[in-house]
Design a protein around this motif. Sequence first.
Motif, mmCIF file in Angstrom:
data_model
loop_
_atom_site.group_PDB
_atom_site.id
_atom_site.type_symbol
_atom_site.label_atom_id
_atom_site.label_comp_id
_atom_site.label_asym_id
_atom_site.label_seq_id
_atom_site.Cartn_x
_atom_site.Cartn_y
_atom_site.Cartn_z
ATOM 1 N N SER A 254 0.816 -1.215 0.000
ATOM 2 C CA SER A 254 0.000 0.000 0.000
ATOM 3 C C SER A 254 0.850 1.265 0.000
ATOM 4 C CB SER A 254 -0.958 -0.004 1.202
ATOM 5 O OG SER A 254 -0.228 -0.134 2.395
ATOM 6 N N SER A 255 2.165 1.094 -0.104
ATOM 7 C CA SER A 255 3.039 2.264 -0.178
ATOM 8 C C SER A 255 4.260 1.921 -1.017
ATOM 9 C CB SER A 255 3.502 2.688 1.222
ATOM 10 O OG SER A 255 4.385 1.716 1.769
ATOM 11 N N ALA A 256 4.964 2.946 -1.439
ATOM 12 C CA ALA A 256 6.188 2.735 -2.220
ATOM 13 C C ALA A 256 7.228 1.988 -1.393
ATOM 14 C CB ALA A 256 6.741 4.080 -2.693
ATOM 15 N N GLN A 257 7.279 2.262 -0.091
ATOM 16 C CA GLN A 257 8.245 1.589 0.783
ATOM 17 C C GLN A 257 7.960 0.090 0.862
ATOM 18 O OE1 GLN A 257 6.537 4.367 1.633
ATOM 19 N NE2 GLN A 257 8.160 5.896 1.663
ATOM 20 N N GLU A 258 6.682 -0.284 0.993
ATOM 21 C CA GLU A 258 6.314 -1.699 1.039
ATOM 22 C C GLU A 258 6.641 -2.385 -0.276
ATOM 23 O OE1 GLU A 258 2.241 -2.345 2.230
ATOM 24 O OE2 GLU A 258 2.471 -1.095 4.014
ATOM 25 N N TYR B 18 8.973 -1.521 -2.422
ATOM 26 C CA TYR B 18 10.430 -1.629 -2.529
ATOM 27 C C TYR B 18 10.964 -2.769 -1.665
ATOM 28 C CZ TYR B 18 15.343 -0.356 -2.784
ATOM 29 O OH TYR B 18 16.696 -0.386 -2.975
ATOM 30 N N ALA B 19 10.393 -2.948 -0.476
ATOM 31 C CA ALA B 19 10.816 -4.043 0.406
ATOM 32 C C ALA B 19 10.525 -5.396 -0.245
ATOM 33 C CB ALA B 19 10.123 -3.940 1.758
ATOM 34 N N LEU B 20 9.375 -5.521 -0.898
ATOM 35 C CA LEU B 20 9.051 -6.761 -1.610
ATOM 36 C C LEU B 20 10.018 -6.986 -2.768
ATOM 37 C CD1 LEU B 20 5.158 -6.521 -1.687
ATOM 38 C CD2 LEU B 20 6.543 -8.166 -0.387
ATOM 39 N N PHE B 21 10.340 -5.908 -3.465
ATOM 40 C CA PHE B 21 11.280 -5.988 -4.583
ATOM 41 C C PHE B 21 12.636 -6.497 -4.097
ATOM 42 C CE2 PHE B 21 14.472 -3.981 -7.350
ATOM 43 C CZ PHE B 21 14.060 -4.484 -8.577
ATOM 44 N N GLN B 22 13.122 -5.953 -2.990
ATOM 45 C CA GLN B 22 14.419 -6.383 -2.442
ATOM 46 C C GLN B 22 14.377 -7.844 -1.999
ATOM 47 O OE1 GLN B 22 14.988 -3.116 0.463
ATOM 48 N NE2 GLN B 22 16.939 -2.783 -0.583
ATOM 49 N N GLN B 23 13.285 -8.247 -1.363
ATOM 50 C CA GLN B 23 13.141 -9.626 -0.903
ATOM 51 C C GLN B 23 13.238 -10.589 -2.082
ATOM 52 O OE1 GLN B 23 9.284 -10.464 0.815
ATOM 53 N NE2 GLN B 23 9.590 -12.660 0.684
ATOM 54 N N ALA B 24 12.517 -10.308 -3.148
ATOM 55 C CA ALA B 24 12.510 -11.210 -4.301
ATOM 56 C C ALA B 24 13.840 -11.187 -5.051
ATOM 57 C CB ALA B 24 11.368 -10.844 -5.238
ATOM 58 N N CYS B 25 14.450 -10.030 -5.167
ATOM 59 C CA CYS B 25 15.726 -9.941 -5.891
ATOM 60 C C CYS B 25 16.833 -10.746 -5.219
ATOM 61 C CB CYS B 25 16.154 -8.481 -6.054
ATOM 62 S SG CYS B 25 15.267 -7.642 -7.367
ATOM 63 N N ALA B 26 16.714 -10.969 -3.926
ATOM 64 C CA ALA B 26 17.713 -11.765 -3.212
ATOM 65 C C ALA B 26 17.709 -13.212 -3.693
ATOM 66 C CB ALA B 26 17.439 -11.721 -1.711
ATOM 67 N N ASN B 27 16.642 -13.641 -4.372
ATOM 68 C CA ASN B 27 16.527 -15.014 -4.847
ATOM 69 C C ASN B 27 16.856 -15.172 -6.327
ATOM 70 O OD1 ASN B 27 15.643 -16.066 -2.349
ATOM 71 N ND2 ASN B 27 13.654 -15.133 -2.734
ATOM 72 N N ARG B 28 17.261 -14.094 -6.963
ATOM 73 C CA ARG B 28 17.543 -14.136 -8.400
ATOM 74 C C ARG B 28 18.884 -14.803 -8.670
ATOM 75 N NH1 ARG B 28 17.740 -9.085 -12.594
ATOM 76 N NH2 ARG B 28 17.642 -10.355 -14.463
ATOM 77 N N HIS B 29 18.986 -15.482 -9.806
ATOM 78 C CA HIS B 29 20.233 -16.110 -10.221
ATOM 79 C C HIS B 29 21.229 -15.040 -10.676
ATOM 80 C CE1 HIS B 29 17.687 -19.720 -10.524
ATOM 81 N NE2 HIS B 29 18.810 -20.390 -10.367
ATOM 82 N N ILE B 30 22.374 -14.982 -10.025
ATOM 83 C CA ILE B 30 23.466 -14.114 -10.453
ATOM 84 C C ILE B 30 24.756 -14.926 -10.393
ATOM 85 C CG2 ILE B 30 22.409 -11.913 -9.783
ATOM 86 C CD1 ILE B 30 24.212 -11.977 -7.282
ATOM 87 N N SER B 31 25.753 -14.460 -11.137
ATOM 88 C CA SER B 31 27.025 -15.167 -11.171
ATOM 89 C C SER B 31 28.096 -14.202 -11.657
ATOM 90 C CB SER B 31 26.899 -16.363 -12.117
ATOM 91 O OG SER B 31 28.105 -17.056 -12.220
#
Length: 194
Positions: free
Chosen positions: A54-58, A60-73
């Motif tokens: 319900s806010s930009a902060q929420e 962004y927090a979801l975005f950060q949570q999901a990005c931590a699971n992305r494949h990087i190398s």
Amino acid sequence: MLELYNDRLQDLFVSLTGEACSQPQSHGQAKRVEIKRNRKGVVFAQGAETKEASSAQELYALFQQACANRHISATKMNVESSRSHLIVGIMVESRNLTNGSVSTGKLSLVDLAGSERAAKTGAKDHQLKEANSINKSLSALGDVISALSSELPHVPYRNSKLTQVMQDSLGGNAKTLMIVNISPSECNSDETLT
């Protein structure tokens, strides 16, 4: 939030046990996510976790949570090279406080990942497979854009999961903005031209 990794859609909010992620997943076999369209032609990911913000902060927090699971190398060109396409679907709902009407819209943010040449990145084995998958879906996207701009009767959306997911963002009455990040280095001019 999804990633298209080696031609498989993976939900970045769901762990391997199907519970909301609090730890990075081990990139094994994930929950099945399928691309579907509703009656209005809106593309959605059946089987993917949906979160509310319900806010930009929420958000962004979801975005950060999901990005931590992305494949990087790490490659020779980038210490944190994304090995997948990232797809963020944001459904926006707005209520008119005067008459109570509700308007909805969809915002799709897609990190296409970069096309890369194996000789420059030093990609071998698994990384080479990842790069080939990225390059294949980018070629399919180029074919779709070409067909749309030429107003061809058939647009090959089904040639790639990437273009299937992006279908409602590319055709019809969608507005599309592509931001291209290119290297200013002369040694990367081949990639820049491509």
